[in-house]
Scaffold this active site. Structure first.
Site, PDB file in Angstrom:
ATOM      1  N   ALA A 170      -4.793   4.786   4.139  1.00  0.00           N
ATOM      2  CA  ALA A 170      -4.072   3.771   3.366  1.00  0.00           C
ATOM      3  C   ALA A 170      -5.035   2.916   2.574  1.00  0.00           C
ATOM      4  O   ALA A 170      -6.243   2.918   2.833  1.00  0.00           O
ATOM      5  CB  ALA A 170      -3.268   2.889   4.308  1.00  0.00           C
ATOM      6  N   ASN A 171      -4.495   2.209   1.620  1.00  0.00           N
ATOM      7  CA  ASN A 171      -5.244   1.168   0.926  1.00  0.00           C
ATOM      8  C   ASN A 171      -4.998  -0.157   1.634  1.00  0.00           C
ATOM      9  O   ASN A 171      -3.982  -0.328   2.300  1.00  0.00           O
ATOM     10  CB  ASN A 171      -4.746   1.032  -0.511  1.00  0.00           C
ATOM     11  CG  ASN A 171      -5.356   2.064  -1.424  1.00  0.00           C
ATOM     12  OD1 ASN A 171      -5.602   3.176  -1.021  1.00  0.00           O
ATOM     13  ND2 ASN A 171      -5.594   1.676  -2.654  1.00  0.00           N
ATOM     14  N   ARG A 172      -5.902  -1.089   1.440  1.00  0.00           N
ATOM     15  CA  ARG A 172      -5.696  -2.436   1.927  1.00  0.00           C
ATOM     16  C   ARG A 172      -4.782  -3.175   0.962  1.00  0.00           C
ATOM     17  O   ARG A 172      -5.100  -3.286  -0.219  1.00  0.00           O
ATOM     18  CB  ARG A 172      -7.045  -3.166   1.929  1.00  0.00           C
ATOM     19  CG  ARG A 172      -7.566  -3.466   3.278  1.00  0.00           C
ATOM     20  CD  ARG A 172      -8.843  -4.280   3.158  1.00  0.00           C
ATOM     21  NE  ARG A 172      -9.951  -3.580   3.776  1.00  0.00           N
ATOM     22  CZ  ARG A 172     -10.074  -3.411   5.099  1.00  0.00           C
ATOM     23  NH1 ARG A 172      -9.175  -3.870   5.937  1.00  0.00           N
ATOM     24  NH2 ARG A 172     -11.112  -2.774   5.593  1.00  0.00           N
TER      25      ARG A 172
ATOM     26  N   PRO B 168       0.840  -1.203   0.000  1.00  0.00           N
ATOM     27  CA  PRO B 168       0.000   0.000   0.000  1.00  0.00           C
ATOM     28  C   PRO B 168       0.875   1.253   0.000  1.00  0.00           C
ATOM     29  O   PRO B 168       2.098   1.153   0.127  1.00  0.00           O
ATOM     30  CB  PRO B 168      -0.731  -0.113   1.332  1.00  0.00           C
ATOM     31  CG  PRO B 168       0.292  -0.734   2.243  1.00  0.00           C
ATOM     32  CD  PRO B 168       1.115  -1.686   1.380  1.00  0.00           C
TER      33      PRO B 168
END
Ligand code: CTP
Ligand code: CA
Length: 223
Positions: free
Chosen positions: A33-35, A21
């Site tokens: 954040a992204n997963r 991420p």
């Protein structure tokens, strides 16, 4: 110094892989954040290494540790990832497996936001991050082969096909990451490879097997 480069069809080639991420700070103690566990990107870097490539691995803060025998550049934000990727060019192939945050917090500060004294919740404003895949795809030193990913929950093939054209990359590795598939955070993947000639469904495989298959495919394309 070259001792860890194995012989193989990608010997003498430079592969650039992004993974994990990105984290976009809100203040010194918070981020969005992204997963992404980084599992698939890590496996791809290892598979390219195993075919003899010199690998530059640009990774955000992932759960998995980077494979041995490759050059690792650890970054946090999308902007840092773009800088690291640009600095790593030229490359023969770029595989962009990172889950890049689409937006950064425009009003991020270097002092911790405090609850005390304020009656209302804070408001964040966002600015769009640079598109690393699109930037590499139109770079003067464009790799011969640029591979993007498309993690989708709806209309997987249509979205990924449109994404391939919009970004100007050569291939897109598309997958359905809907809850229930077990792909996000899991050990398996079921992807469709989208190229200039169409869409190819691959079977559900471990992320390691998916990576090996992609690396083989890349080697065949480059040799
Ligand atoms: N990507 C990138 N830089 C960004 C956003 C995405 O390099 N700022 C790359 C990803 O690493 C991936 C591909 O582009 O290889 C597709 O990412 P995705 O998030 O699916 O595409 P987006 O264009 O951001 O579209 P969406 O609105 O579906 O998130
Ligand atoms: Ca996105």
């Amino acid at each position: 110094i070259d001792a860890h480069f194995s012989d193989g069809p990608l010997k003498g080639r430079h592969a650039l892989v992004t993974s994990g991420p990105t984290h976009e700070p809100i203040d010194p103690v918070r981020y969005i954040a992204n997963r992404s566990s980084g599992t698939q990107g890590t496996a791809i870097a290892a598979a390219l290494r195993d075919l003899g490539a010199r690998v530059t691995f640009v990774t955000g803060p992932a759960d998995t540790s980077p494979p041995a025998g490759i050059d690792v550049v650890q970054v946090e934000t999308a902007q840092q990832m773009l800088n690291a990727v640009t600095a790593a060019l030229p490359a023969d192939v770029a595989v962009m497996a990172a889950a890049v945050a689409d937006w950064r917090v425009e009003n991020a500060g270097d002092r911790k936001m405090k609850k005390d004294g304020s009656a209302t919740a804070p408001a964040l404003t966002f600015a769009e991050n640079p598109d690393i895949l699109a930037t590499v795809s139109k770079a003067a030193t464009r790799p011969k082969l640029v591979v993007g990913f498309a993690a989708e929950t709806d209309d997987v093939i249509a979205n990924a096909t449109a994404k391939r054209l919009r970004k100007g990359c050569d291939w897109i590795v598309a997958n359905d990451v809907s809850p229930g598939t077990g792909i996000m955070g899991g050990t398996e993947n079921a992807v469709t490879l989208i190229t200039d000639t169409g869409a190819e469904d691959w079977p559900r495989l471990t992320k390691t097997e998916t990576a090996r298959r992609l690396a083989d495919r890349i080697a065949r394309h480059l040799t």
